[in-house]
Design a protein around this motif. Structure first.
Motif, PDB file in Angstrom:
ATOM      1  N   LYS A 212       0.755  -1.195   0.074  1.00 41.34           N
ATOM      2  CA  LYS A 212      -0.113  -0.120  -0.076  1.00 41.34           C
ATOM      3  C   LYS A 212       0.802   1.222   0.033  1.00 41.34           C
ATOM      4  CE  LYS A 212      -3.516  -2.478   2.686  1.00 41.34           C
ATOM      5  NZ  LYS A 212      -4.235  -2.498   3.899  1.00 41.34           N
ATOM      6  N   THR A 213       2.099   1.133  -0.073  1.00 46.40           N
ATOM      7  CA  THR A 213       3.080   2.257   0.103  1.00 46.40           C
ATOM      8  C   THR A 213       4.248   2.087  -1.103  1.00 46.40           C
ATOM      9  OG1 THR A 213       4.498   3.466   1.364  1.00 46.40           O
ATOM     10  CG2 THR A 213       4.349   1.342   2.011  1.00 46.40           C
ATOM     11  N   ASP A 214       4.730   3.318  -1.613  1.00 43.66           N
ATOM     12  CA  ASP A 214       5.773   3.175  -2.491  1.00 43.66           C
ATOM     13  C   ASP A 214       6.880   3.576  -1.628  1.00 43.66           C
ATOM     14  OD1 ASP A 214       5.372   5.904  -2.227  1.00 43.66           O
ATOM     15  OD2 ASP A 214       5.215   6.531  -4.262  1.00 43.66           O
ATOM     16  N   PHE A 215       6.962   3.903  -0.330  1.00 42.53           N
ATOM     17  CA  PHE A 215       8.299   4.122   0.401  1.00 42.53           C
ATOM     18  C   PHE A 215       9.368   3.351   0.140  1.00 42.53           C
ATOM     19  CE2 PHE A 215      10.596   4.230   4.278  1.00 42.53           C
ATOM     20  CZ  PHE A 215      11.181   5.498   4.295  1.00 42.53           C
ATOM     21  N   TYR A 216       9.231   2.073   0.365  1.00 41.51           N
ATOM     22  CA  TYR A 216      10.192   1.093   0.260  1.00 41.51           C
ATOM     23  C   TYR A 216      10.901   0.791  -1.034  1.00 41.51           C
ATOM     24  CZ  TYR A 216       8.529   0.184   4.805  1.00 41.51           C
ATOM     25  OH  TYR A 216       7.999   0.454   6.096  1.00 41.51           O
ATOM     26  N   ASP A 217       9.997   0.929  -2.161  1.00 46.07           N
ATOM     27  CA  ASP A 217      10.671   1.027  -3.433  1.00 46.07           C
ATOM     28  C   ASP A 217      11.233   2.203  -3.802  1.00 46.07           C
ATOM     29  OD1 ASP A 217       9.734  -1.619  -4.157  1.00 46.07           O
ATOM     30  OD2 ASP A 217       7.921  -1.021  -4.966  1.00 46.07           O
ATOM     31  N   THR A 218      10.653   3.416  -3.334  1.00 45.96           N
ATOM     32  CA  THR A 218      11.603   4.548  -3.563  1.00 45.96           C
ATOM     33  C   THR A 218      12.937   4.551  -3.019  1.00 45.96           C
ATOM     34  OG1 THR A 218       9.509   5.512  -3.897  1.00 45.96           O
ATOM     35  CG2 THR A 218      11.457   7.034  -3.458  1.00 45.96           C
ATOM     36  N   LEU A 219      12.825   4.176  -1.507  1.00 47.50           N
ATOM     37  CA  LEU A 219      14.232   4.104  -0.801  1.00 47.50           C
ATOM     38  C   LEU A 219      15.090   3.141  -1.486  1.00 47.50           C
ATOM     39  CD1 LEU A 219      15.769   4.487   1.862  1.00 47.50           C
ATOM     40  CD2 LEU A 219      14.423   2.671   2.785  1.00 47.50           C
ATOM     41  N   LYS A 220      14.761   1.762  -2.045  1.00 45.73           N
ATOM     42  CA  LYS A 220      15.424   1.084  -2.837  1.00 45.73           C
ATOM     43  C   LYS A 220      16.213   2.043  -4.066  1.00 45.73           C
ATOM     44  CE  LYS A 220      15.524  -3.247  -5.458  1.00 45.73           C
ATOM     45  NZ  LYS A 220      15.983  -2.865  -6.807  1.00 45.73           N
ATOM     46  N   THR A 221      15.386   2.673  -4.732  1.00 47.34           N
ATOM     47  CA  THR A 221      16.039   3.582  -5.957  1.00 47.34           C
ATOM     48  C   THR A 221      17.179   4.644  -5.414  1.00 47.34           C
ATOM     49  OG1 THR A 221      14.089   3.161  -6.937  1.00 47.34           O
ATOM     50  CG2 THR A 221      15.389   4.988  -7.641  1.00 47.34           C
ATOM     51  N   ARG A 222      16.639   5.240  -4.241  1.00 43.22           N
ATOM     52  CA  ARG A 222      17.464   5.904  -3.539  1.00 43.22           C
ATOM     53  C   ARG A 222      18.867   5.514  -3.145  1.00 43.22           C
ATOM     54  NH1 ARG A 222      14.776   8.880   1.017  1.00 43.22           N
ATOM     55  NH2 ARG A 222      16.656  10.432   0.696  1.00 43.22           N
ATOM     56  N   LEU A 223      18.689   4.346  -2.456  1.00 37.41           N
ATOM     57  CA  LEU A 223      20.166   3.767  -2.080  1.00 37.41           C
ATOM     58  C   LEU A 223      20.810   3.264  -3.380  1.00 37.41           C
ATOM     59  CD1 LEU A 223      18.606   1.560   0.667  1.00 37.41           C
ATOM     60  CD2 LEU A 223      20.231   3.237   1.217  1.00 37.41           C
ATOM     61  N   GLU A 224      20.331   2.796  -4.389  1.00 38.89           N
ATOM     62  CA  GLU A 224      21.005   2.378  -5.450  1.00 38.89           C
ATOM     63  C   GLU A 224      21.558   3.586  -6.102  1.00 38.89           C
ATOM     64  OE1 GLU A 224      18.319  -1.222  -7.195  1.00 38.89           O
ATOM     65  OE2 GLU A 224      17.993   0.719  -7.834  1.00 38.89           O
ATOM     66  N   ASP A 225      21.179   4.661  -5.982  1.00 32.64           N
ATOM     67  CA  ASP A 225      21.846   6.005  -6.544  1.00 32.64           C
ATOM     68  C   ASP A 225      22.979   6.497  -5.662  1.00 32.64           C
ATOM     69  OD1 ASP A 225      20.056   5.853  -8.673  1.00 32.64           O
ATOM     70  OD2 ASP A 225      18.671   7.397  -7.776  1.00 32.64           O
TER      71      ASP A 225
END
Length: 344
Positions: A212-225
């Motif tokens: 129900k949230t995109d927080f964790y997928d967005t966090l994954k992208t930010r950590l990858e960057d």
């Protein structure tokens, strides 16, 4: 002329070559022993332990309880670190630091790099590691996360309804996500670590709300960057995938449970009645742990497993495990037997 050249060469050195971290603080020397420790968090599931493989520096406390870590050996990029003091006797420290178990310790998690300065002042009431003065805003953000978590736990007091607990978890989790989305990704990773502690009710809620949230997928992208090669980032990528798989499995189980017929329920009740008639409660076969004693008392007060989980701040599955152990140790098969049991 020679000195002029040397000065010019010194001034031409890159800033990174001159950088040095300084972390300092003060504790009450009458409460803590003679050393303070600095660790790099290589495994964020070991935030709260003391582990030899993570220790990078230890320094003595002076007569006033002041300690100071400094050097030029940390990463130029932000990483998670842990500063702690403990009351372990010198002969206990090596064993405690090897096993990760140091009961009498006080610690603070920080985010820092090789250029940062952090001061941890002692408060007037001798409390330590509650405040920080830091050149790195991410460390201050971690303190904010801790304060949000404390406020959330305080609001849990007195809640009994499962609906009320879930609503509160939804509200505060959203607040943490909104705050973490604006901070360094390592702050988001710290939030994830806190909300996925399997010994608390937060983990079950995390699995239920993961999709129900995109927080964790967005966090994954930010950590990858920003931190693609960090050990904690790689750990997160694996755990997030595992969480998603587990969430799908639990969702499938929940849906399948909707189709259980009344006949299955009748069979279960008949089986329970059969064993109840054959087995009588006997003497305690093994001593109950302090946590099992608490749960036993709550069972006698007619609390459900979910209510017990809420009151003790543990997960629903953990309560089930404790209840099964209590049944086994008391030689019973139902809550009714527990309530009528006179322990001998």
């Amino acid at each position: 002329m020679k000195y002029f050249v040397l000065i010019a060469l010194f001034l031409m050195l890159p800033v990174s070559a001159l950088s040095q971290y300084v972390f300092e603080g003060q504790v009450d020397p009458s409460d803590w022993n003679g050393q303070a420790y600095l660790s790099e968090i290589k495994d964020y599931r070991k935030l709260n332990g003391v582990f030899n493989e993570q220790l990078i520096q230890r320094v003595p406390l002076d007569s006033l309880g002041i300690f100071r870590f400094s050097g030029n050996s940390l990463s130029e990029a932000n990483k998670l670190y842990r500063i702690h003091v403990d009351r372990c006797a010198s002969y206990e420290q090596d064993l405690n630091h090897f096993t990760g178990n140091c009961e009498h310790s006080k610690a603070m998690i920080i985010i820092a790099n090789n250029k940062d300065s952090i001061s941890l002042p002692q408060r007037f009431d001798n409390e330590i590691f509650c405040e920080a003065i830091s050149t790195n805003e991410a460390t201050l953000a971690l303190l904010k996360v801790d304060s949000i978590m404390e406020a959330m736990k305080y609001e849990f007091v007195g809640l009994r309804s499962e609906t009320a607990v879930n609503n509160l978890l939804d509200t505060w989790t959203k607040r943490l996500h909104e705050f973490g989305a604006e901070q360094d990704p390592l702050v988001g990773l710290y939030i994830y670590t806190t909300l996925t502690d399997r010994s608390t009710i937060f983990y079950d809620h995390h699995l239920r709300s993961l999709n129900k949230t995109d927080f964790y997928d967005t966090l994954k992208t930010r950590l990858e960057d920003q931190y693609p090669e960090a050990a904690t980032s790689k750990q997160y990528f694996k755990e997030l995938q595992a969480d998603k798989s587990l969430a799908k499995m639990e969702e499938a189980v929940d849906h399948s449970n909707l189709y259980l017929g009344g006949g299955v329920l009748v069979l279960l009740l008949m089986g329970a009645g059969y064993f109840y008639g054959r087995k009588r409660p006997g003497k305690i076969k093994a001593a109950l742990t302090p946590q099992e004693e608490k749960i036993l008392q709550l069972i006698k007060e007619n609390k459900t497993n979910k209510e017990i989980a809420s009151e003790l701040f543990i997960s629903h599955s953990t309560v089930k495990s404790h209840v099964n152990n209590i049944y086994r140790k008391l030689g019973v098969t139902s809550r009714d037997e527990i309530k009528s049991l006179t322990i001998r």
